[in-house]
Design a protein around this motif. Structure first.
Motif, PDB file in Angstrom:
ATOM      1  N   GLY A  31      47.178 -17.066 -13.301  1.00  0.00           N
ATOM      2  CA  GLY A  31      47.743 -16.239 -12.231  1.00  0.00           C
ATOM      3  C   GLY A  31      48.458 -15.021 -12.774  1.00  0.00           C
ATOM      4  N   LYS A  32      49.646 -14.750 -12.234  1.00  0.00           N
ATOM      5  CA  LYS A  32      50.377 -13.512 -12.558  1.00  0.00           C
ATOM      6  C   LYS A  32      50.766 -13.428 -14.038  1.00  0.00           C
ATOM      7  CE  LYS A  32      50.246 -11.251  -8.754  1.00  0.00           C
ATOM      8  NZ  LYS A  32      51.157 -10.948  -7.711  1.00  0.00           N
ATOM      9  N   ILE A  33      50.782 -14.585 -14.710  1.00  0.00           N
ATOM     10  CA  ILE A  33      51.062 -14.602 -16.157  1.00  0.00           C
ATOM     11  C   ILE A  33      50.160 -13.597 -16.874  1.00  0.00           C
ATOM     12  CG2 ILE A  33      50.697 -16.040 -18.240  1.00  0.00           C
ATOM     13  CD1 ILE A  33      53.240 -16.840 -16.841  1.00  0.00           C
ATOM     14  N   LYS A  34      48.928 -13.467 -16.389  1.00  0.00           N
ATOM     15  CA  LYS A  34      47.941 -12.603 -17.056  1.00  0.00           C
ATOM     16  C   LYS A  34      48.154 -11.119 -16.720  1.00  0.00           C
ATOM     17  CE  LYS A  34      45.498 -16.142 -18.585  1.00  0.00           C
ATOM     18  NZ  LYS A  34      45.589 -16.460 -20.014  1.00  0.00           N
TER      19      LYS A  34
ATOM     20  N   LEU B  69      50.883  -9.231 -17.006  1.00  0.00           N
ATOM     21  CA  LEU B  69      51.795  -8.420 -17.830  1.00  0.00           C
ATOM     22  C   LEU B  69      52.084  -9.115 -19.146  1.00  0.00           C
ATOM     23  CD1 LEU B  69      55.504  -8.537 -16.622  1.00  0.00           C
ATOM     24  CD2 LEU B  69      53.832 -10.225 -15.957  1.00  0.00           C
ATOM     25  N   ARG B  70      52.553  -8.326 -20.095  1.00  0.00           N
ATOM     26  CA  ARG B  70      52.842  -8.806 -21.435  1.00  0.00           C
ATOM     27  C   ARG B  70      54.050  -9.751 -21.443  1.00  0.00           C
ATOM     28  NH1 ARG B  70      49.911  -9.568 -25.558  1.00  0.00           N
ATOM     29  NH2 ARG B  70      51.174  -9.934 -27.399  1.00  0.00           N
ATOM     30  N   ALA B  71      55.102  -9.296 -20.753  1.00  0.00           N
ATOM     31  CA  ALA B  71      56.388  -9.974 -20.880  1.00  0.00           C
ATOM     32  C   ALA B  71      56.407 -11.352 -20.237  1.00  0.00           C
ATOM     33  CB  ALA B  71      57.481  -9.110 -20.273  1.00  0.00           C
ATOM     34  N   SER B  72      55.311 -11.748 -19.570  1.00  0.00           N
ATOM     35  CA  SER B  72      55.280 -13.102 -19.010  1.00  0.00           C
ATOM     36  C   SER B  72      55.425 -14.127 -20.134  1.00  0.00           C
ATOM     37  CB  SER B  72      53.990 -13.320 -18.230  1.00  0.00           C
ATOM     38  OG  SER B  72      52.887 -13.115 -19.088  1.00  0.00           O
ATOM     39  N   TYR B  73      55.112 -13.710 -21.388  1.00  0.00           N
ATOM     40  CA  TYR B  73      55.237 -14.687 -22.477  1.00  0.00           C
ATOM     41  C   TYR B  73      56.693 -15.031 -22.790  1.00  0.00           C
ATOM     42  CZ  TYR B  73      55.318 -10.778 -25.972  1.00  0.00           C
ATOM     43  OH  TYR B  73      55.598  -9.654 -26.710  1.00  0.00           O
ATOM     44  N   TYR B  74      57.639 -14.310 -22.197  1.00  0.00           N
ATOM     45  CA  TYR B  74      59.043 -14.690 -22.383  1.00  0.00           C
ATOM     46  C   TYR B  74      59.364 -15.995 -21.656  1.00  0.00           C
ATOM     47  CZ  TYR B  74      59.770 -10.047 -24.387  1.00  0.00           C
ATOM     48  OH  TYR B  74      59.707  -8.927 -25.180  1.00  0.00           O
TER      49      TYR B  74
ATOM     50  N   ASP C 205      57.740  -6.966  -9.869  1.00  0.00           N
ATOM     51  CA  ASP C 205      57.133  -7.697  -8.736  1.00  0.00           C
ATOM     52  C   ASP C 205      56.363  -8.911  -9.257  1.00  0.00           C
ATOM     53  OD1 ASP C 205      58.126  -5.681  -7.196  1.00  0.00           O
ATOM     54  OD2 ASP C 205      56.227  -4.605  -7.011  1.00  0.00           O
ATOM     55  N   ASN C 206      55.619  -8.720 -10.342  1.00  0.00           N
ATOM     56  CA  ASN C 206      54.815  -9.820 -10.880  1.00  0.00           C
ATOM     57  C   ASN C 206      55.696 -10.917 -11.475  1.00  0.00           C
ATOM     58  OD1 ASN C 206      52.361  -8.726 -10.092  1.00  0.00           O
ATOM     59  ND2 ASN C 206      52.190  -7.501 -11.947  1.00  0.00           N
ATOM     60  N   LEU C 207      56.792 -10.535 -12.133  1.00  0.00           N
ATOM     61  CA  LEU C 207      57.712 -11.560 -12.661  1.00  0.00           C
ATOM     62  C   LEU C 207      58.362 -12.330 -11.515  1.00  0.00           C
ATOM     63  CD1 LEU C 207      59.426  -9.603 -15.588  1.00  0.00           C
ATOM     64  CD2 LEU C 207      57.913 -11.583 -15.811  1.00  0.00           C
ATOM     65  N   ARG C 208      58.653 -11.658 -10.428  1.00  0.00           N
ATOM     66  CA  ARG C 208      59.251 -12.338  -9.257  1.00  0.00           C
ATOM     67  C   ARG C 208      58.267 -13.351  -8.683  1.00  0.00           C
ATOM     68  NH1 ARG C 208      60.890  -8.647  -4.878  1.00  0.00           N
ATOM     69  NH2 ARG C 208      61.901 -10.527  -4.078  1.00  0.00           N
ATOM     70  N   ASP C 209      56.985 -13.007  -8.674  1.00  0.00           N
ATOM     71  CA  ASP C 209      55.976 -13.971  -8.191  1.00  0.00           C
ATOM     72  C   ASP C 209      55.942 -15.212  -9.086  1.00  0.00           C
ATOM     73  OD1 ASP C 209      55.321 -12.350  -6.110  1.00  0.00           O
ATOM     74  OD2 ASP C 209      53.473 -11.558  -7.013  1.00  0.00           O
ATOM     75  N   ILE C 210      56.090 -14.984 -10.395  1.00  0.00           N
ATOM     76  CA  ILE C 210      56.092 -16.133 -11.323  1.00  0.00           C
ATOM     77  C   ILE C 210      57.334 -16.992 -11.072  1.00  0.00           C
ATOM     78  CG2 ILE C 210      56.137 -16.831 -13.759  1.00  0.00           C
ATOM     79  CD1 ILE C 210      54.644 -14.138 -14.373  1.00  0.00           C
ATOM     80  N   LEU C 211      58.479 -16.353 -10.817  1.00  0.00           N
ATOM     81  CA  LEU C 211      59.705 -17.112 -10.499  1.00  0.00           C
ATOM     82  C   LEU C 211      59.479 -17.969  -9.256  1.00  0.00           C
ATOM     83  CD1 LEU C 211      62.580 -14.462 -10.979  1.00  0.00           C
ATOM     84  CD2 LEU C 211      61.957 -16.322 -12.536  1.00  0.00           C
TER      85      LEU C 211
END
Ligand SMILES: CC(=O)N[C@H]1[C@@H](OP(=O)(O)OP(=O)(O)OC[C@H]2O[C@@H](n3ccc(=O)[nH]c3=O)[C@H](O)[C@@H]2O)O[C@H](CO)[C@@H](O)[C@@H]1O
Ligand SMILES: C=C(OP(=O)(O)O)C(=O)O
Length: 438
Positions: A86-89, A91-96, A51-57
């Motif tokens: 924002g959502k980057i913070k 989860l870990r994998a946002s650094y991808y 869900d958080n990665l989708r928000d970043i997208l």
């Protein structure tokens, strides 16, 4: 904030089906922005990290839609945008997105990631890899500014100083569209790396050697997704349910497993004395008898996974003798220990070594899931315990455990998830249900 209430002591039976791997999905979603066509992913787990990665997208004008099978992602209208906060913070994998944006646009501004608080998690190897490809990298007020040279990234030979899943993924993402050949040595060999390489190769990338120590990438100018990609099963979720089945099961089948991905874990289960049958993609765990304490040392894949040392701990408490867990990847991954002690466990930490002793019976009480796998350990301990266990900060479990309440109830567990401010007092979950229905 939510809490999980477990009325322990019930023997679990039946079947549970494992979802798609969190650690594949959280790499493949950022990787999808490298595609110049729509991406279809099957078997995507229903977890908060997704869900958080989708928000970043969405922040990058990339639309995504949850379907019955998984997720459709449309990166065709993507815009290059800084992602400092924002959502980057969350989860870990946002650094991808560092590697993926660098590969797609030649620049990336991405905040330092969040993720589990399991001790120091530096990203020096990611930076070393980006720099070797020709990028300049600086950290400005907690965000990484990464810029390719005017003529774009170029292939390079990179040797990682330690085996890192994150650095391997990030450098693959940056290098797939670079000019020339990149050779990365001492890379992570996790099945999730192979899954990512399969996804990218099906889009036209030329990545060889995933699953070995050395990965070789011939850069290509464009990537187009053509077929749906099915995410591999989550070996950590599988290990969690296998440990749970051994700790409090009365005959449980865990389905959708690639058992080879769990070789070191299953070898340890056998050493403990757990009996199980592997039939195709399922494992049946027999009710356990006498168990032996063991020593566990976590290592990069194919060694015993750090992400499984906490989930297997409650099972070990049932064993006779004295045991030890040494987490060589995250020596301070011990936040479950004081919580288990509150439940009556005979467990302690000395010089970053977890010492385990046989514990007759755990008692339910209020505990906190400070990170995802600590939460998984507490969940299993709660199912084993006498009385009621209330787990606070359940969001940490929901980050990575697909439909956990439904799956636990499917096995016969008496478990409930409610908002923190909702009174639960001493009601059983059946009473809570009844109350909600009124
Ligand atoms: C989203 C995801 O896939 N997360 C997994 C990934 O995390 P993550 O990718 O963060 O873990 P790494 O494999 O990078 O870390 C392994 C070790 O290398 C160290 N290190 C890593 C990078 C670096 O630049 N410098 C450095 O010193 C880390 O501190 C750690 O001790 O692998 C971990 C180890 O299997 C798992 O627990 C996580 O579930
Ligand atoms: C440490 C973990 O996750 P992350 O790297 O996403 O924080 C984990 O899944 O156990």
């Amino acid at each position: 904030m939510k809490k999980m209430i477990i009325h322990g002591g019930k023997r679990l039976t039946g079947e549970v089906v494992i979802g798609g791997a969190k650690n594949s999905t959280v790499a493949i979603i950022p990787a999808s922005i490298l595609s110049e066509s729509k991406v279809t992913l099957d078997g995507v787990p229903r977890i908060q990290d997704v869900d958080n990665l989708r928000d970043i997208l969405t922040d990058m004008n990339v639309t995504s839609e949850v379907t019955e099978q998984g997720l459709e992602i449309d990166p065709t209208q993507i815009i290059s945008k800084p992602l400092p906060n924002g959502k980057i913070k969350s989860l870990r994998a946002s650094y991808y997105f560092m590697g993926a944006l660098l590969g797609r646009f030649g620049r990336a501004i991405v905040g330092l990631p969040g993720g589990d608080d399991i001790g120091p998690r530096p990203i020096d190897q990611h930076i070393k890899g980006f720099e070797a490809l020709g990028a300049t990298v600086s950290n400005e007020h907690g965000a990484m500014f990464i810029q390719a040279p005017d003529d774009g990234l170029h292939g390079a030979k990179i040797y990682f100083d330690m085996v890192s899943v994150g650095a391997t993924v990030n450098v693959i993402l940056a290098a797939v569209r670079a000019t020339g050949t990149t050779i990365i040595e001492n890379v992570a060999k996790e099945p999730e790396i192979i899954d990512l390489a399969t996804f990218l190769n099906n889009m036209g990338a030329k990545i060889r050697g995933a699953g070995t120590d050395t990965i070789r990438i011939e850069g290509v100018p464009h990537l187009y997704a053509r077929n749906a990609h099915t995410i591999i099963p989550d070996r950590i979720e599988a290990g969690t349910y296998l440990a749970m089945a051994a700790a409090c099961g009365n005959g449980v089948t865990v389905r959708n497993i690639i058992s080879e991905h769990l070789d070191s874990f299953l070898a340890k289960m056998e050493e403990i004395g757990v009996r199980f049958d592997i039939v195709e993609d399922s494992i049946y765990v027999y009710p356990t008898g006498d168990l032996q304490m063991v020593t566990i040392k976590t290592m990069p894949y194919p060694g015993f996974a750090t992400d499984l040392q906490q989930p297997i701990t409650p099972l070990l408490l049932k064993a006779q003798g004295e045991g030890m867990i040494v987490d060589t990847l995250y020596p301070r991954r011990v936040r479950h220990v004081p919580e288990l002690v509150r439940m009556g466990a005979n467990i302690s930490v000395e010089n970053d070594v977890i010492l385990l002793h046989h514990t007759d019976q755990l008692q339910g009480t209020d505990v906190t899931a400070d990170e995802i796998r600590a939460g998984a350990a507490l969940m299993i301990a709660g199912l084993m315990a006498e009385g009621t266990t209330t787990i606070h900060k359940v969001e940490n479990i929901l980050r990575g455990y697909d439909q956990v309440i439904t799956k636990l109830r499917g096995l016969g567990a008496d478990v409930e998830m409610i908002d923190e401010d909702e009174p639960s007092s001493t009601l059983t979950s059946a009473e809570v249900f009844q109350k909600k229905a009124l």
